[in-house]
Design a protein around this motif. Structure first.
Motif, PDB file in Angstrom:
ATOM      1  N   HIS A 104      -1.152 -32.057  -0.242  1.00  0.00           N
ATOM      2  CA  HIS A 104      -1.616 -30.971   0.630  1.00  0.00           C
ATOM      3  C   HIS A 104      -0.424 -30.059   0.917  1.00  0.00           C
ATOM      4  O   HIS A 104       0.541 -30.477   1.559  1.00  0.00           O
ATOM      5  N   VAL A 105      -0.474 -28.804   0.443  1.00  0.00           N
ATOM      6  CA  VAL A 105       0.662 -27.880   0.558  1.00  0.00           C
ATOM      7  C   VAL A 105       0.228 -26.639   1.335  1.00  0.00           C
ATOM      8  O   VAL A 105      -0.797 -26.036   1.021  1.00  0.00           O
ATOM      9  N   GLN A 106       1.019 -26.279   2.353  1.00  0.00           N
ATOM     10  CA  GLN A 106       0.826 -25.023   3.072  1.00  0.00           C
ATOM     11  C   GLN A 106       1.975 -24.098   2.700  1.00  0.00           C
ATOM     12  O   GLN A 106       3.134 -24.507   2.706  1.00  0.00           O
ATOM     13  N   VAL A 107       1.643 -22.837   2.405  1.00  0.00           N
ATOM     14  CA  VAL A 107       2.637 -21.867   1.963  1.00  0.00           C
ATOM     15  C   VAL A 107       2.744 -20.763   3.005  1.00  0.00           C
ATOM     16  O   VAL A 107       1.733 -20.301   3.534  1.00  0.00           O
ATOM     17  N   GLU A 108       3.979 -20.337   3.272  1.00  0.00           N
ATOM     18  CA  GLU A 108       4.222 -19.296   4.269  1.00  0.00           C
ATOM     19  C   GLU A 108       5.485 -18.543   3.863  1.00  0.00           C
ATOM     20  O   GLU A 108       6.465 -19.147   3.432  1.00  0.00           O
ATOM     21  N   ASN A 109       5.457 -17.232   3.971  1.00  0.00           N
ATOM     22  CA  ASN A 109       6.662 -16.426   3.738  1.00  0.00           C
ATOM     23  C   ASN A 109       7.396 -16.254   5.054  1.00  0.00           C
ATOM     24  O   ASN A 109       6.782 -15.965   6.069  1.00  0.00           O
TER      25      ASN A 109
END
Length: 165
Positions: A118-123
């Motif tokens: 489970h991967v959450q991506v954020e800049n």
């Protein structure tokens, strides 16, 4: 000989001034109208000058912003790179990986395994003068035992930042 040089310089100056006036006549006229209408308003305090000051001021500001944006859109690449190197801030992609596998670090190079988590991506903009780990907020998910923070830079290189249990 000197008279001919002076005449040549005068002709060049007049030609340059005429070219400038032909190219930028509207902002020049608007600036003059703005100055004159402001002075007349100061002398008379008449509301008649409000629209004149507004329109001429608006024209002057729009041309100033247009000139500024045209000159700043295409800066030399060297100056842009120097500005980026001088700055301690840099944009990264933060990856929060939630997993129940205690051996995640051993297998995280495997792309299929990595994408199965489970991967959450954020800049996020990161300041290199401060602790990087403290700039990335830890968000607990009770259904997962481990949370890993990874950073990915513009060159798609990944950096391991922290592990939470």
């Amino acid at each position: 000989m000197e008279k001919e040089q002076i005449e040549g310089i005068k002709e060049t100056a007049v030609r340059n001034i005429k070219g400038l006036l032909e190219e930028h006549w509207l902002p020049i006229v608007a600036f003059v109208v703005l100055i004159v209408s402001c002075q007349l308003f100061n002398w008379t305090h008449s509301g008649f000058f409000y629209p004149i000051m507004f329109v001429s001021g608006w024209i002057v500001v729009m041309f100033a912003l247009k000139y500024k944006s045209e000159n700043s859109i295409f800066p030399s690449k060297k100056s842009t790179q120097n500005m980026q190197q001088d700055s301690s801030y840099e944009m990264y992609t933060v990856l929060r990986v939630y997993t129940n596998d205690p051996n995640f670090q051993e297998y995280m190079q495997n792309q299929e395994y990595f994408h199965s988590q489970h991967v959450q991506v954020e800049n996020r903009v990161i300041d290199h003068n401060q602790d990087i780990e403290s700039q990335i907020m830890f968000i607990r998910k009770p259904e997962f035992a481990f949370c890993y923070h990874l950073l990915m830079d513009r060159k798609n290189e990944m950096y391991f930042i922290s592990e939470y249990v």
